[in-house]
Every structure is written in structure tokens, then in C-alpha cells.
Design an enzyme around this catalytic site. Structure first.
Site, PDB file in Angstrom:
ATOM      1  N   ASP A   1     -23.368 -33.617  47.331  1.00  0.00           N
ATOM      2  CA  ASP A   1     -24.121 -34.843  47.061  1.00  0.00           C
ATOM      3  C   ASP A   1     -23.427 -36.073  47.624  1.00  0.00           C
ATOM      4  O   ASP A   1     -24.060 -37.112  47.820  1.00  0.00           O
ATOM      5  CB  ASP A   1     -24.287 -35.044  45.548  1.00  0.00           C
ATOM      6  CG  ASP A   1     -25.112 -33.954  44.911  1.00  0.00           C
ATOM      7  OD1 ASP A   1     -26.086 -33.518  45.531  1.00  0.00           O
ATOM      8  OD2 ASP A   1     -24.772 -33.530  43.791  1.00  0.00           O
TER       9      ASP A   1
ATOM     10  N   ASP B   1     -35.841 -40.821  46.160  1.00  0.00           N
ATOM     11  CA  ASP B   1     -35.104 -42.053  45.843  1.00  0.00           C
ATOM     12  C   ASP B   1     -35.836 -43.338  46.229  1.00  0.00           C
ATOM     13  O   ASP B   1     -35.254 -44.409  46.106  1.00  0.00           O
ATOM     14  CB  ASP B   1     -33.731 -42.097  46.549  1.00  0.00           C
ATOM     15  CG  ASP B   1     -32.777 -41.038  46.059  1.00  0.00           C
ATOM     16  OD1 ASP B   1     -33.058 -40.404  45.037  1.00  0.00           O
ATOM     17  OD2 ASP B   1     -31.737 -40.848  46.706  1.00  0.00           O
TER      18      ASP B   1
END
Length: 783
Positions: free
Chosen positions: A721, A501
Site C-alpha cells: 500500500d 479514492d
């Protein structure tokens, strides 16, 4: 579009790390049928979570120096009543009653021949103090006393530069707790008398504050000479092992003499690529000055490709200008060198030494090109237990998955999560049972400041604005690197997945998210990834793979080419250049299909390209395989080594079950054709959180395609998640609506429903319903 987050661990923040090493050597005794003779080494990594209390990880090595034994029981007493074993230990069965701790052997390490050793450990907490045990027993026999190791002085630097007329500092602490107060003094032992101690010359360390760094200030007197003096300072005292800090005066009278300032004077140039150094003047000239860089003796493949002649004026004399060196692509395997002279009339010239980083030679000894080839994978025993407890989970419970080090505290572990050393010790044990095959263990390095700047579910603990970069270096990366370089782990192939990310967010999200814009500055993502690569690449048996998002994030031309440039410029700025990167990984913790079997980007439907469909949306890639292959080609063409390897996270991208199409659609409408043909059954390719209908993907496989090192399971299936609703927590994790099954979307997912499962816990926590759905929809199916 972002990808999803990894698991989270312990909530306590580790504020300091220390090691107390204790040794026990005992003589023979006749108190048992076999003559017990042993060495016991006890060490503890301790940290403070709040004043007067904290945690620790203890490691114990038992060496049998007496007769062979077939089983053993190790016992000892904690000196304090506030020292507690928490229910997490390894390589032994652990119990505690009062202050007494007992460890009994496991089935695989009970037999110890003469001279044989076994290592075990546990996590614990302490309050008041954390002094080491003073004696041990083995099989009920007292082995003898323990002599504490003399504490050493640990300084933050072995050398410091002190500006003439100014000051510079370093810090000092002890390596282990003393038994009483210790006074540490800093004294000049030799060298330039202009260099002195101006503050912190006498520091007091107690059994309570021994691991709290204290500051020493050195000063350099203003003088008229032009000598850059040096001096050595001894930092020590009675009862401790001293350290030496060397100080160098940065003389301000000599600068004008050496008027050309060149940084650095040694560069590494990747074969087929470039590297730079900068030039400026140290004093303002009265007229324009021309500075040239000319190649001297050495490898002719190294040349000046830009900035060979620079002009400095009375206005820009102290603005650094760049010289670019290039290394031609050649067929030899030599790391050639060449000297370059930086000169100007009337000024003292400087020499820059350039070294070619050759990409044709063999990898360094002990470092193979593909760490997955011929190896078996580490099985995380904690994930294995959770998977095996689920219906159908036993069939995949022995699959190798990555361990996410997503907080500083995760390095040490907790009562419910093994720490880094515990996993590595377990990997060594699994390797010992593995025959001649090597073992690969995977760790996700995931704690950059401003982490996950475009999302909320996996926000991290560090912020750039709150000294996050320095904490990332000192408390996270440095600690991890120090553990990984321990010689006892040298036979493992340690794969590190570096900061999911991060860099992809700099391509797409700096304009819309302030935290991403901040992460694009000094002390942000690029500096953090570079620092991690510098530290990790320096360890021979550690392999680095940088996150490269997925095809539905970077597949458009407007994102693809800038990403290639960013990846290259980031890597070229590391100490080893592009060689610091073993490869890249795509689809980390995401759901994109590895291969779409029923159409390609070139498929036409009634004369229309499938790129016109709403699902593909003019992207150039329909799956991870084609995206990863194209990315690898572009990166190698840019200057990365030809042996660059790609990884694909296939842990949750199988998309099997009854919804999986059995062939290509017969529709002549391009949208209908793509929607009926695609195996990726998400509502939108931008959906990333706990996706409904997802299934386990291809099992981890080495060398599945040319240029691909492996298919891997980086996101452990069954770990959430993000939470479906707002759940208060102390881990910095916030509620992201993309994890809410009722959310109707945003512009990043085409204002579609999120597709998330309901009832999800915080990211990283076990989500039983998700695991069962992944098993049910696995492709290939789980047998």
C-alpha cells in the site's frame, strides 16, 4: 479517512501513441517439406520518452495460408541497431541477437491449420528511429516483402466551429512514420468562402516528428449576412491518406434573431429521476421577458417538474436558468420521448426533445446485468508467478485479481509489467481454453488529476493545475477506450473499477486538504469520472463500477446521504445518465470485514448500543455487507436502476489466524464487548496501510448476496500500500506516515498507532512479508 492505494507500474511517461500497420502476403515456395504460405501483420504502438528515443509495443498476427504446420519459428530483422526487444513478450518464446528477432511457438499455438491465425507480441525500446521490419521468415523460409501502409492524416477533430470574425484550431499528425518528409496542406474544397485557412496551411512531417501534432488555424471573416456558413477542408498531401475537417461559422448577426438560447436541446431522463436544460437570452431586452416550457406530443410520463416559467430582466438576461424534466416510474419497458416547447412572445421558440431511460427493459445485446454470473475470472500471469513463488501461495495463485492501470505508461506496459493489450490478449487466450463459459477481466481505472488528494503514498502523475484534466482525457481514458473497443476483445466481459479514492474524498476532505478542494472544481474528480463513464459505457462489453469507499469512511449520516446525492448527480450528468453505471464497489484495497458475525448495529450491551463504543463511534454500520446493502437501496431510491450491482473487495479482509475471536464476548462493558467480539483486528478502522495481522478474505464469488454482483479481489494480495520509509522515486509517490509502523497517528485514526507492517516497499511493489502474513491469517483458511 481514506482507503489505500493500488499498485503502480512503469515510470516512463508516454507522450504519443501511434500505430504502424504492415502487411505481408507471400506465395508458395518449395524450400521446405510443407509448402509455406502465410500472411504476417505487424503493428507497433510507439511513444517518445525523451528526444530521439522511446518505447513501443509490437503485435504480430501470423496466418497460415499454406499447408498445415505443427510448429513455427518466425524471424525478422529490425532496420535499426537501436531497436531492442525487452524481456517481456507473450504468446511466443522471444529472443534477439543483434538486430535479428526470433519467435517460436508456445505449446498451445504451434499447430496451425490452413487458414488459421495466431497473435503474439512483445515490448521494446528504440533510439534514433523505430521503422518496421521489411521482411519475415516462417520456419526458415522467406515469406516475402513488406509493403508499408500509406500513412493517414489524423486530425484532432472532424468538425470545428469558428466564431464570425474569429479563429478556431485543430491539430494534425500522421498515423505512422513516412519513409521521407511529407508535406500536408489544408485547403477548402467546398462551402462558404468566408471560412479560410489563416495559419498552418502547409505542415511538414518527417520520419522523426510524424506523431507530433501540429496546429492548423481556420478563420471566419466578419460579414453582414445572418447565415451560419459551412465549408469542407481537405487535409492531405502526396503519399498520405487525406482527412476532412468540416467548419461551421458561428454567425454573430443571427444571434439576435434566435434570441432564446437553450442548452442542450436533447436530454435523457432516467425513469424515476430528473434531467435539466438551461435557458437564457441572447440579447438584452428593454423590459422583463417571461419564458415558458410546455410539454407537447409524446410520452406523458415525461413532464416539466421545475422552471416551467422563467423571468429574465434587463439585468439577468444572459444568466442561464434551469428547467427540470421528470420521468415517472412506470411498468413498461419503452424508452419514451416527448417534445417540450420553450417559448416567449415575439421570440423564435425552441424545441427540447426528452427521452426516458427506461429501467424495466433488458440490458443491451451483449451486456448482461451481472458480468460475474456464470463466468470464470482472468488470472494475471505475472501476479500468479509471484504468488506461487511464496510459501503457501500456490493454493491461491490461480485466483482472479484486478490489473491496476495507474499511470499513462502502464497502458503500454514495460519490460517488467504487461500492458493493457498484453493482458487483454492473454485474457482472450484464457477464454479460448475456458469452454463455453465467458471470461471476466478486471481493470482499475486510476489516474485522475490530483489523485489521492488526502494522502501521499499513492499520489498520481497528473495535476489539475498543470493541464491534468485534458491529459487525463486524451492520454489516458481515450487511449484505454480505444484499446478496449477492439473487436477482438468483444467476447470478454471487461469490468472497470472507476477511480478509487476520488468521489469519497469530495465528501469528507475538501476542507482540510487543498488538493481535494481543487479536485472539487471544474476539471476535477466529478468531471473526470463522468468522462471515464461516457467513454467506457459506450463499449457494449465493458462494465463500470464506481468506487464508494467503505463503511468506516461514509457510514455516518453526515457522510452517507451527501455521498448518495453526489453519486447520483455525477452519474445523471453523463451522456447515458444513471445507466452509465453498472454498480458500485466498497472496500476497494481496504481491510474492513465483509461481515461481523458476532454483533450487529442493533446489539445492546448492558443497555448500551454498540454505536457508543470507541470502535464504532456512532457509525450506523459495523461491516461492509450492511453498508453496501443500505447504500444500494438508497441509490436505487434516488434514481439508479433496480439492477444496480454491488461489489466487495475481499482480498485482504479475512482476519483469520489465532487473533480471530470464536464468538461474542461476555463482557458487560460496551468497549470491551466490541473489541473482543470484532473480527476486524485493526487498531482503528481508519488504518489503511499494510495492516499487521490481516488475512486473505473470501475467495471471489459471483452473486454472494441479494443485490451483490460479486465478492472480488481488486487489490492483488502482496502488493504494497505504501513504503514504510521515504524512498526516492520517479512515480510521484510520497512517504505517508500512515505506512510507518512507528507512527502514533492523527485525528483521522483517533491518534492511534498506524498498525502498518515494517519493511514495506513503494505502493504497488511486491511485499513478500505481507503476502505470507495474508496467507497465514486467511479466512476461510488456505488449504
Amino acid at each position: 479517512m481514506r482507503l489505500n492505494s493500488g499498485p503502480r507500474r512503469w515510470a516512463v511517461t508516454m507522450t504519443a501513441a501511434s500505430v504502424a500497420a504492415l502487411g505481408l502476403v507471400v506465395g508458395q515456395t518449395t524450400a521446405a517439406s510443407a509448402a509455406v504460405n502465410c500472411d504476417v501483420t505487424y503493428s507497433a504502438n510507439s511513444w517518445t520518452s525523451s528526444p530521439g528515443q522511446g518505447g513501443f509495443t509490437a503485435n504480430i498476427t501470423l496466418k497460415n495460408t499454406g499447408d498445415p504446420i505443427t510448429s513455427w519459428t518466425l524471424g525478422f530483422d529490425f532496420p535499426g541497431t537501436g531497436q531492442k526487444y525487452t524481456p517481456t513478450g507473450w504468446s511466443a518464446n522471444w529472443t534477439q541477437s543483434g538486430t535479428h528477432v526470433t519467435a517460436t511457438n508456445m505449446p498451445y499455438n504451434g499447430s496451425l491449420a490452413t487458414g488459421a491465425s495466431t497473435t503474439m507480441g512483445f515490448n521494446g525500446t528504440w533510439s534514433g528511429s523505430n521503422n518496421p521490419p521489411t521482411s519475415f521468415t516462417v520456419n526458415g523460409v522467406t515469406c516475402g516483402g513488406v509493403t508499408p501502409t500509406t500513412p493517414s492524416v489524423v486530425t484532432s477533430a472532424s468538425s470545428v466551429a469558428v466564431n464570425e470574425g474569429g479563429t478556431a484550431t485543430f491539430t494534425a499528425k500522421l498515423s505512422s512514420a513516412p519513409t521521407s518528409n511529407v508535406t500536408v496542406t489544408t485547403q477548402r474544397t467546398s462551402g462558404d468562402t468566408d471560412l479560410t485557412v489563416s495559419a498552418g496551411g502547409s505542415l511538414t512531417f518527417t520520419p522523426a516528428n510524424w506523431n507530433t501534432a501540429q496546429t492548423v488555424t481556420l478563420a471566419a471573416a466578419q460579414d453582414a449576412d445572418t447565415t451560419a456558413g459551412t465549408a469542407a477542408f481537405s487535409v492531405g498531401g502526396t503519399g498520405v491518406t487525406s482527412a476532412t475537417v468540416n467548419a461551421t461559422e458561428v454567425d454573430d448577426d443571427a444571434v439576435v434573431e434566435q434570441a432564446l438560447l437553450v442548452t442542450p436541446t436533447s436530454v435523457t431522463v432516467p425513469e424515476g429521476g430528473t434531467a435539466t436544460y438551461t435557458v437564457k437570452l441572447a440579447a438584452q431586452p428593454s423590459a422583463n421577458v417571461t419564458v415558458t416550457s410546455a410539454a407537447g406530443s409524446g410520452d406523458a410520463d415525461l413532464t416539466v417538474s421545475g422552471g416551467g416559467s422563467l423571468t429574465f430582466t434587463p439585468a439577468n438576461w444572459n444568466t442561464a436558468q434551469t428547467v427540470t424534466l421528470a420521468a415517472a416510474q412506470d411498468a413498461d419497458s419503452a424508452n419514451g420521448t416527448r417534445a417540450f416547447t420553450v417559448a416567449s412572445t415575439g421570440l423564435t421558440s425552441k424545441t427540447v426533445t426528452a427521452t426516458e431511460a427506461d429501467d424495466d427493459g433488458q440490458p443491451p445485446t451483449g451486456h448482461v446485468e451481472n458480468p460475474y454470473a456464470g463466468a470464470t475470472g482472468y488470472v494475471n500471469p505475472q501476479w500468479k508467478a509471484k504468488a506461487a513463488a511464496e510459501p503457501g501461495g500456490a493454493a491461491v495463485a490461480n485466483t482472479s485479481t484486478a490489473v491496476w492501470i495507474d499511470r499513462i505508461a502502464a497502458i503500454a506496459g514495460s519490460s517488467s509489467a504487461m500492458g493493457l493489450q498484453a493482458h487483454l490478449d492473454e485474457a482472450v487466450a484464457q477464454d479460448a481454453l475456458n469452454g463455453s463459459a465467458p471470461l471476466t477481466v478486471q481493470f482499475v481505472i486510476y489516474d485522475l488529476p490530483n489523485r489521492d488528494c488526502s494522502a501521499l503514498a499513492s499520489n498520481g502523475e497528473l495535476l489539475i493545475a498543470q493541464n491534468g484534466f485534458n491529459r487525463y482525457k486524451a492520454e489516458y481514458i481515450d487511449v484505454i477506450a480505444n484499446i478496449l473497443r477492439d473487436p477482438k476483445y468483444a467476447n470478454l466481459r471487461i469490468v472497470t473499477i472507476v477511480e478509487p479514492d476520488s468521489l469519497p474524498n469530495l465528501i469528507t476532505n475538501t476542507n482540510n486538504f487543498p488538493k481535494c478542494a481543487e479536485a472539487n472544481q471544474a476539471g476535477g474528480y466529478v468531471d473526470g469520472v463522468r468522462y471515464a463513464l461516457d467513454k467506457l459505457h459506450a463499449i457494449t462489453n465493458v462494465y463500470t463500477y464506481v468506487d464508494a469507499a467503505h463503511h468506516a469512511w461514509l457510514g455516518w449520516d453526515s457522510n452517507f446521504a451527501p455521498a448518495v446525492n453526489l453519486f447520483y448527480n455525477m452519474a445523471a450528468g453523463t451522456t447515458a445518465g444513471v445507466d452509465s453505471v453498472d454498480g458500485f464497489i466498497v472496500n476497494t484495497a481496504n481491510y474492513s470485514a465483509t461481515k461481523e458475525p458476532y454483533f450487529t448495529i442493533n446489539t445492546l450491551v448492558n443497555g448500551q448500543t454498540v454505536r457508543q463504543s470507541k470502535w464504532i463511534d456512532w457509525n450506523y454500520y459495523v461491516d461492509e455487507s450492511t453498508f453496501a446493502a443500505a447504500l444500494r437501496t438508497a441509490l436505487v431510491n434516488k434514481g439508479f436502476k433496480p439492477g444496480l450491482g454491488m461489489l466487495v473487495d475481499t482480498s485482504r479482509n479475512g482476519w483469520g489466524g489465532t487473533a480471530r475471536p470464536g464468538g461474542a464476548s461476555t463482557s458487560t462493558d460496551v468497549n470491551t464487548f466490541v473489541n473482543q467480539s470484532r473480527v476486524d483486528r485493526r487498531i482503528h478502522a481508519g488504518n489503511w496501510c499494510n495492516q499487521s495481522g490481516a488475512g486473505l478474505g473470501a475467495r471471489p464469488t459471483a452473486s454472494p448476496e441479494p443485490g451483490f454482483d460479486a465478492y472480488v479481489w481488486i487489490k492483488p494480495p502482496g502488493e504494497s500500500d505504501g513504503a514504510s520509509t521515504d524512498i526516492p522515486n520517479d512515480e510521484g509517490k510520497k512517504f505517508d506516515r500512515m505506512c510507518d509502523p512507528t507512527y502514533t497517528g492523527n485525528n483521522l485514526n483517533g491518534n492511534n498507532m498506524s498498525g502498518a507492517l515494517g519493511g514495506a516497499p513503494l505502493s504497488g511493489q511486491w511485499f513478500s512479508a505481507q503476502f505470507q502474513e495474508l496467507v497465514r491469517n486467511a479466512y476461510p483458511p488456505v488449504n
